[in-house]
Design an enzyme around this catalytic site. Structure first.
Site, PDB file in Angstrom:
ATOM      1  N   ARG A 143      -5.480   4.054   5.755  1.00 19.94           N
ATOM      2  CA  ARG A 143      -4.518   2.939   5.786  1.00 19.94           C
ATOM      3  C   ARG A 143      -4.951   1.939   4.719  1.00 19.94           C
ATOM      4  O   ARG A 143      -5.989   2.106   4.087  1.00 19.94           O
ATOM      5  CB  ARG A 143      -4.367   2.314   7.185  1.00 19.94           C
ATOM      6  CG  ARG A 143      -5.527   2.332   8.119  1.00 19.94           C
ATOM      7  CD  ARG A 143      -6.690   1.483   7.721  1.00 19.94           C
ATOM      8  NE  ARG A 143      -6.302   0.144   7.311  1.00 19.94           N
ATOM      9  CZ  ARG A 143      -6.999  -0.631   6.523  1.00 19.94           C
ATOM     10  NH1 ARG A 143      -8.145  -0.215   6.002  1.00 19.94           N
ATOM     11  NH2 ARG A 143      -6.599  -1.838   6.184  1.00 19.94           N
ATOM     12  N   GLY A 144      -4.125   0.910   4.508  1.00 16.25           N
ATOM     13  CA  GLY A 144      -4.375  -0.014   3.403  1.00 16.25           C
ATOM     14  C   GLY A 144      -3.548   0.450   2.218  1.00 16.25           C
ATOM     15  O   GLY A 144      -3.583   1.642   1.864  1.00 16.25           O
ATOM     16  N   ALA A 145      -2.804  -0.497   1.610  1.00 16.05           N
ATOM     17  CA  ALA A 145      -1.779  -0.124   0.624  1.00 16.05           C
ATOM     18  C   ALA A 145      -2.298   0.781  -0.513  1.00 16.05           C
ATOM     19  O   ALA A 145      -1.742   1.868  -0.737  1.00 16.05           O
ATOM     20  CB  ALA A 145      -1.115  -1.389   0.084  1.00 16.05           C
TER      21      ALA A 145
ATOM     22  N   ARG B 101       5.208   5.608   6.074  1.00 18.70           N
ATOM     23  CA  ARG B 101       5.084   4.176   6.385  1.00 18.70           C
ATOM     24  C   ARG B 101       5.956   3.412   5.382  1.00 18.70           C
ATOM     25  O   ARG B 101       5.881   3.665   4.181  1.00 18.70           O
ATOM     26  CB  ARG B 101       3.616   3.707   6.293  1.00 18.70           C
ATOM     27  CG  ARG B 101       2.717   4.407   7.331  1.00 18.70           C
ATOM     28  CD  ARG B 101       1.369   3.723   7.449  1.00 18.70           C
ATOM     29  NE  ARG B 101       1.467   2.432   8.131  1.00 18.70           N
ATOM     30  CZ  ARG B 101       0.470   1.546   8.183  1.00 18.70           C
ATOM     31  NH1 ARG B 101      -0.676   1.804   7.569  1.00 18.70           N
ATOM     32  NH2 ARG B 101       0.612   0.404   8.823  1.00 18.70           N
TER      33      ARG B 101
ATOM     34  N   GLN C  48      -8.282  -4.066  12.551  1.00 20.94           N
ATOM     35  CA  GLN C  48      -8.852  -3.695  11.244  1.00 20.94           C
ATOM     36  C   GLN C  48     -10.021  -4.610  10.872  1.00 20.94           C
ATOM     37  O   GLN C  48     -10.973  -4.183  10.227  1.00 20.94           O
ATOM     38  CB  GLN C  48      -7.775  -3.788  10.152  1.00 20.94           C
ATOM     39  CG  GLN C  48      -6.761  -2.672  10.139  1.00 20.94           C
ATOM     40  CD  GLN C  48      -5.536  -3.003  10.951  1.00 20.94           C
ATOM     41  OE1 GLN C  48      -5.584  -3.822  11.869  1.00 20.94           O
ATOM     42  NE2 GLN C  48      -4.415  -2.379  10.647  1.00 20.94           N
TER      43      GLN C  48
ATOM     44  N   ASP D  93       0.604  -5.835   0.927  1.00 22.03           N
ATOM     45  CA  ASP D  93       1.282  -4.531   1.009  1.00 22.03           C
ATOM     46  C   ASP D  93       2.475  -4.448   0.074  1.00 22.03           C
ATOM     47  O   ASP D  93       2.862  -3.365  -0.369  1.00 22.03           O
ATOM     48  CB  ASP D  93       1.700  -4.243   2.443  1.00 22.03           C
ATOM     49  CG  ASP D  93       0.471  -3.901   3.269  1.00 22.03           C
ATOM     50  OD1 ASP D  93      -0.177  -4.838   3.766  1.00 22.03           O
ATOM     51  OD2 ASP D  93       0.133  -2.702   3.346  1.00 22.03           O
TER      52      ASP D  93
ATOM     53  N   ASN E 197       1.916  -8.785   4.173  1.00 20.85           N
ATOM     54  CA  ASN E 197       0.569  -8.290   4.486  1.00 20.85           C
ATOM     55  C   ASN E 197       0.470  -8.176   6.006  1.00 20.85           C
ATOM     56  O   ASN E 197       1.433  -8.491   6.731  1.00 20.85           O
ATOM     57  CB  ASN E 197      -0.492  -9.240   3.912  1.00 20.85           C
ATOM     58  CG  ASN E 197      -1.895  -8.651   3.978  1.00 20.85           C
ATOM     59  OD1 ASN E 197      -2.107  -7.493   3.589  1.00 20.85           O
ATOM     60  ND2 ASN E 197      -2.854  -9.393   4.494  1.00 20.85           N
ATOM     61  N   LYS E 198      -0.648  -7.737   6.481  1.00 22.06           N
ATOM     62  CA  LYS E 198      -0.859  -7.503   7.913  1.00 22.06           C
ATOM     63  C   LYS E 198      -0.363  -8.650   8.777  1.00 22.06           C
ATOM     64  O   LYS E 198      -0.566  -9.823   8.447  1.00 22.06           O
ATOM     65  CB  LYS E 198      -2.362  -7.264   8.141  1.00 22.06           C
ATOM     66  CG  LYS E 198      -2.799  -7.007   9.560  1.00 22.06           C
ATOM     67  CD  LYS E 198      -2.017  -5.900  10.235  1.00 22.06           C
ATOM     68  CE  LYS E 198      -2.006  -4.604   9.471  1.00 22.06           C
ATOM     69  NZ  LYS E 198      -0.974  -3.642   9.967  1.00 22.06           N
TER      70      LYS E 198
HETATM   71  O1  MRU Z   1      -1.588  -1.338   8.654  1.00 22.27           O
HETATM   72  P1  MRU Z   1      -2.630  -1.324   7.565  1.00 22.27           P
HETATM   73  O2  MRU Z   1      -4.021  -1.283   8.095  1.00 22.27           O
HETATM   74  O3  MRU Z   1      -2.345  -0.239   6.551  1.00 22.27           O
HETATM   75  O4  MRU Z   1      -2.444  -2.707   6.832  1.00 22.27           O
HETATM   76  C1  MRU Z   1      -3.290  -3.015   5.771  1.00 22.27           C
HETATM   77  C2  MRU Z   1      -3.083  -4.363   5.196  1.00 22.27           C
HETATM   78  O5  MRU Z   1      -2.234  -5.113   5.613  1.00 22.27           O
HETATM   79  C3  MRU Z   1      -3.925  -4.717   4.002  1.00 22.27           C
HETATM   80  O6  MRU Z   1      -4.234  -6.069   3.995  1.00 22.27           O
HETATM   81  C4  MRU Z   1      -3.153  -4.364   2.713  1.00 22.27           C
HETATM   82  O7  MRU Z   1      -2.683  -3.053   2.773  1.00 22.27           O
HETATM   83  C5  MRU Z   1      -3.975  -4.542   1.507  1.00 22.27           C
HETATM   84  S1  MRU Z   1      -5.259  -3.350   1.398  1.00 22.27           S
HETATM   85  C6  MRU Z   1      -6.117  -3.581  -0.047  1.00 22.27           C
END
Ligand code: MRU
Length: 346
Positions: free
Chosen positions: A46-48, A89, A196, A237, A247-248
Site C-alpha cells: 500500500r502507499g501510492a 484501488r 499505518q 495519494d 491523503n489518508k
Molecule cells: O491506504 P494506504 O495505506 O495505501 O494509504 C497511504 C497513504 O495515504 C499515504 O500517505 C500516501 O499513499 C503516500 S505514500 C508515500
C-alpha cells in the site's frame, strides 16, 4: 534500510506483507498479475508510489504470460491485464500513472517481436522501481532543508520506505534531516482504522534509529497546542491542479489543527502523484473500504454487531492549508495552480 518493500526476483514479484507488520517480517511471492492485483486490493502492499511499482510489475507478469501470435491479440490481452490492475484501488493516481506508462512502452514497440516487448516491459517495471527510490532521495534533499534543528515533526499514516520503493516521501524528508545530523524527533499518528502509523511508521523509524513517539489520532491537537510539534509532513495519494491533496483519512484534520496552531503543514510527493487533469480536490475519487476495518481491531470486535459504519480511506486537504508541496523537482508554494503547471512544464 534493512527491508525491501517490493522487488522483481527470479521472474516473480516479492513484497513484504504489510498486513503482518510489525509482528512478522514475511515476504510473499507473486507469480501472476492476478496475485499482484489481490495484493494491492488486500493492502499487502500500500502507499501510492509502492502501488504504482506493484502495478507496473503486475503488467510485466501479465505480459509475460500472454499467449499471442500478433501484436493486436497481445495488446487486447494486455488491456485486460491493465483493467484488472486498475480496478484494485481508486484514489492513488500513481497506480494509473504506472499502468499508462507500461501501456505506452508496449505501444512504442508494437513493431518488434512479442518476446522483445515482454522483456522491455519487465525492464520498464524494474526501472520504475529504481527511479522511485531516486525520486524519494531527491524529495528528501529538498524537504530536509525545511526541517529545523531540534524539530518535532508530526506525520500521519505511512509515507515511508514501505509506501514507496524505499526511503519514503514524508519519511524521506525526515530521514534526510536526520542523516544531515539534525537532532529531530517524530510524532506518529496511529492512523485509525488501519493503523499505518502505529504498525508501519513506528516500525520503520525504530528500525532506523530515528526517535519516534506514537500518539493516537485524537491527541494531535493537544500536542500542537502545547507547542510540542513544530512541523507536519505527510504524503499524498493524488494532488489536483489547484494543490488540493488527497491523503489518508484524518490528514485534513491534522492540516486544520496545524493552521490553527501556526505550524507549517507540508505535503511530500513525487510528480507522478500530480493529477493536473483534475481541477480541484472535489473531483478526486475517494475509496470506501470494508466496515470491518472500523468495527474490528486485529479480528476482535470493538463495536456492536450490525452498527452502521462509514469508512472512507482518504480525505482531501484544501491547498490553502498546505505550506509547501515537496517534490523531487523542488518545493512548490503559493499559487499552486500556476506553480504545479510550471513544475511539469505545462
Ligand atoms: O491506504 P494506504 O495505506 O495505501 O494509504 C497511504 C497513504 O495515504 C499515504 O500517505 C500516501 O499513499 C503516500 S505514500 C508515500
Amino acid at each position: 534500510m534493512s527491508f525491501r518493500t517490493i522487488e522483481w526476483r527470479d521472474n516473480k514479484v516479492v513484497m513484504i506483507d504489510q498486513t503482518r507488520l510489525p509482528g512478522e517480517e514475511v515476504y510473499n511471492e507473486y507469480e501472476d498479475f492476478q496475485g499482484v492485483a489481490e495484493a494491492i486490493r488486500g493492502m499487502i502492499i500500500r502507499g501510492a508510489p509502492a502501488i504504482g511499482v506493484a502495478a507496473a510489475m503486475g503488467v510485466a507478469l501479465g505480459a509475460r504470460d500472454i499467449i499471442a501470435d500478433t501484436y493486436e491479440s497481445f495488446s487486447r490481452q494486455l488491456a485486460n491485464v491493465c483493467d484488472v490492475l486498475a480496478r484494485t484501488r481508486p484514489t492513488a493516481v500513481n497506480l494509473f500513472w504506472a499502468i499508462e506508462r507500461m501501456k505506452r512502452v508496449a505501444e512504442a514497440n508494437r513493431d518488434r517481436d512479442l518476446q522483445f516487448i515482454r522483456e522491455t516491459l519487465k525492464a520498464e517495471a524494474i526501472r520504475i522501481e529504481q527511479e522511485d527510490l531516486e525520486i524519494c532521495r531527491a524529495i528528501g534533499r529538498h524537504g530536509g532543508q525545511l526541517i529545523r534543528e531540534g524539530a518535532t515533526v508530526l506525520t500521519h499514516c505511512n509515507a515511508g520506505g514501505l509506501a514507496t520503493a524505499g526511503y519514503g516521501t514524508a519519511l524521506g524528508v525526515i530521514r534526510a534531516a536526520h542523516e544531515a545530523g539534525k537532532n529531530i524527533q517524530v510524532f506518529a499518528d496511529e492512523t485509525r482504522p488501519w493503523l499505518q502509523g502505529a504498525r508501519l511508521t513506528a516500525w520503520e523509524l525504530m528500525k532506523d534509529g530515528i526517535p519516534v513517539t506514537l500518539i493516537s489520532d485524537n491527541m494531535a491537537g493537544y500536542f500542537m497546542k502545547k507547542g510540542a510539534i513544530t512541523a507536519c509532513v505527510v504524503g499524498a495519494d493524488r494532488i489536483a491542479a489547484n494543490g488540493d491533496t488527497a491523503n489518508k483519512i484524518g490528514t485534513y484534520s491534522v492540516a486544520v489543527l496545524a493552521k490553527e496552531n501556526k505550524i507549517p503543514f507540508y505535503v511530500a510527493a513525487p510528480v507522478s502523484t500530480l493529477d493536473l487533469s483534475i481541477k480541484s480536490g472535489d473531483d478526486i475519487p475517494i475509496e470506501e473500504r470494508h466496515a470491518s476495518e472500523v468495527t474490528h481491531l486485529q479480528g476482535l470486535p470493538v463495536a456492536p454487531e450490525g452498527v452502521k459504519v462509514r469508512n472512507p480511506a482518504f480525505d482531501v486537504t484544501p491547498a490553502r492549508y498546505i505550506a509547501g508541496i515537496i517534490t523531487e523537482k523542488g518545493v512548490v508554494r503559493g499559487d499552486y495552480e500556476k506553480e504545479l503547471k510550471a513544475l511539469v512544464g505545462q
